[in-house]
Design a protein around this motif. Structure first.
Motif, PDB file in Angstrom:
ATOM      1  N   SER A  29       0.854  -1.379   0.113  1.00 24.05           N
ATOM      2  CA  SER A  29      -0.061  -0.081  -0.058  1.00 24.05           C
ATOM      3  C   SER A  29       0.982   1.317   0.279  1.00 24.05           C
ATOM      4  N   TYR A  31      -0.068   3.878   1.424  1.00 29.17           N
ATOM      5  CA  TYR A  31      -0.297   4.511   2.717  1.00 29.17           C
ATOM      6  C   TYR A  31       0.547   3.919   3.675  1.00 29.17           C
ATOM      7  N   ALA A  99      -3.491   1.438  -3.902  1.00 27.64           N
ATOM      8  CA  ALA A  99      -4.207   2.606  -3.590  1.00 27.64           C
ATOM      9  C   ALA A  99      -5.262   2.891  -2.785  1.00 27.64           C
ATOM     10  N   TYR A 100      -5.941   1.695  -2.554  1.00 25.87           N
ATOM     11  CA  TYR A 100      -7.264   1.617  -1.700  1.00 25.87           C
ATOM     12  C   TYR A 100      -7.273   2.229  -0.541  1.00 25.87           C
ATOM     13  N   ALA A 102      -5.050   4.261   1.054  1.00 29.44           N
ATOM     14  CA  ALA A 102      -4.718   5.665   1.139  1.00 29.44           C
ATOM     15  C   ALA A 102      -5.832   6.496   0.586  1.00 29.44           C
ATOM     16  N   GLU A 103      -6.614   6.359  -0.695  1.00 29.73           N
ATOM     17  CA  GLU A 103      -7.717   6.998  -1.286  1.00 29.73           C
ATOM     18  C   GLU A 103      -9.005   6.977  -0.053  1.00 29.73           C
ATOM     19  N   SER A 106      -8.225   9.152   3.001  1.00 31.10           N
ATOM     20  CA  SER A 106      -8.382  10.811   2.741  1.00 31.10           C
ATOM     21  C   SER A 106      -9.914  11.085   2.768  1.00 31.10           C
ATOM     22  N   VAL A 107     -10.655  10.166   2.344  1.00 31.94           N
ATOM     23  CA  VAL A 107     -12.242  10.442   2.522  1.00 31.94           C
ATOM     24  C   VAL A 107     -12.636  10.710   3.809  1.00 31.94           C
ATOM     25  N   CYS A 119     -14.962   0.323  -2.308  1.00 30.84           N
ATOM     26  CA  CYS A 119     -14.652   0.484  -3.834  1.00 30.84           C
ATOM     27  C   CYS A 119     -15.157  -0.439  -4.734  1.00 30.84           C
ATOM     28  N   LEU A 192     -15.441   4.291  -3.735  1.00 28.48           N
ATOM     29  CA  LEU A 192     -14.325   5.010  -4.723  1.00 28.48           C
ATOM     30  C   LEU A 192     -14.671   4.166  -6.013  1.00 28.48           C
TER      31      LEU A 192
END
Length: 259
Positions: A29, A31, A99-100, A102-103, A106-107, A119, A192
């Motif tokens: 990840s 993140y 990316a999962y 981290a995205e 962020s939300v 997602c 997502l």
């Protein structure tokens, strides 16, 4: 609790052959910071040995060993031990994209009204992979069926507030009931717009074992008993065996003066 830390809770029961692939997908990840809690749920294969090996190699990994108690109890063990602000439940044979996390974080950080972030997803096996066609989320749709897989991100405080997963739900789909508990009294959901979760299909999949008509009847009875208020609000009455017809049927009965 450490702000920003994501605790990935990975229950494992006889999934040793897949565990390293699952862990590596999380460690890839983008993140950080992360912790990975591997909860060995009384496995009879080499899951514990593999988990201990991963713990030695990766400082982010922590192993918890317990007698077999089922996946809900294993998830709860991990959630209780989690030190992070955010939690990602992830089964021991599934994987996530880099990316999962981290995205999703962020939300959650930017929008406090959002409780759950998930997602798009893919189901895969040795035969290949196919898109998992998840229905759009709404509370009314959630009352009829689940469209949020278990590997969604949420705040640990929200999981704690509802007591985690229900350990007395032995007929499957514990994640469905968990999301009902989390969301029925408010909170937004975000999906997502990319594939970030990969659900492994195996011959011994629990989903297949709990897909019988009898298990479905037991599950509906359990949900109606525990969340009658929610189904009354969204379906004008209880969830029925033909779930998609529940609201229409309940409304008709009410119109006819019956319950």
């Amino acid at each position: 609790m450490r702000p920003g830390l994501v605790s990935v809770v990975i229950p494992c029961y006889n999934q040793g052959r897949y565990l390293e692939e699952t862990v590596r997908s999380v460690l890839a990840s983008t993140y950080r910071p992360l912790e990975l809690l591997l909860v060995n749920d009384g496995s009879t294969d080499d899951s514990l040995e593999r988990a201990r090996s991963l713990e030695k190699k990766h400082p982010e990994v922590r192993v918890i060993d317990q007698p077999n108690g089922g996946v809900a109890r294993a998830r709860n063990t991990g959630i209780r031990a989690a030190q992070g602000e955010f939690v990602l439940p992830l089964d021991g044979d599934d994987t996530v994209s880099d990316a999962y996390i981290a995205e999703a974080v962020s939300v959650l950080q930017q929008r406090p009204e959002v409780k759950v972030v998930y997602c798009r997803a893919v189901k895969f096996s040795e035969a290949g992979e196919k898109a998992w066609k998840l229905k759009p989320f709404s509370l009314r749709a959630l009352a009829r069926d689940n469209m949020i897989f278990v590997a969604a991100l949420l705040r640990k405080s929200d999981a704690d507030a509802v007591g985690g997963f229900s350990e007395d739900m032995h007929m499957g789909r514990e994640d469905w009931e968990f999301w009902i508990k989390i969301l029925k009294n408010g909170g937004e959901v975000v999906q997502l717009p990319f594939v970030g979760f990969y659900y492994r299909l195996t011959p011994g999949s629990k989903r297949k074992k709990t897909g019988t008509r009898q298990k479905k009847r037991e599950r509906i009875a359990y949900l109606n008993k525990k969340h009658a208020d929610f189904f009354q609000q969204e379906l004008n009455g209880p969830l029925r065996f033909q779930r998609s017809w529940s609201r229409r049927y309940n409304t008709l009965l009410r119109w006819l003066g019956r319950k």
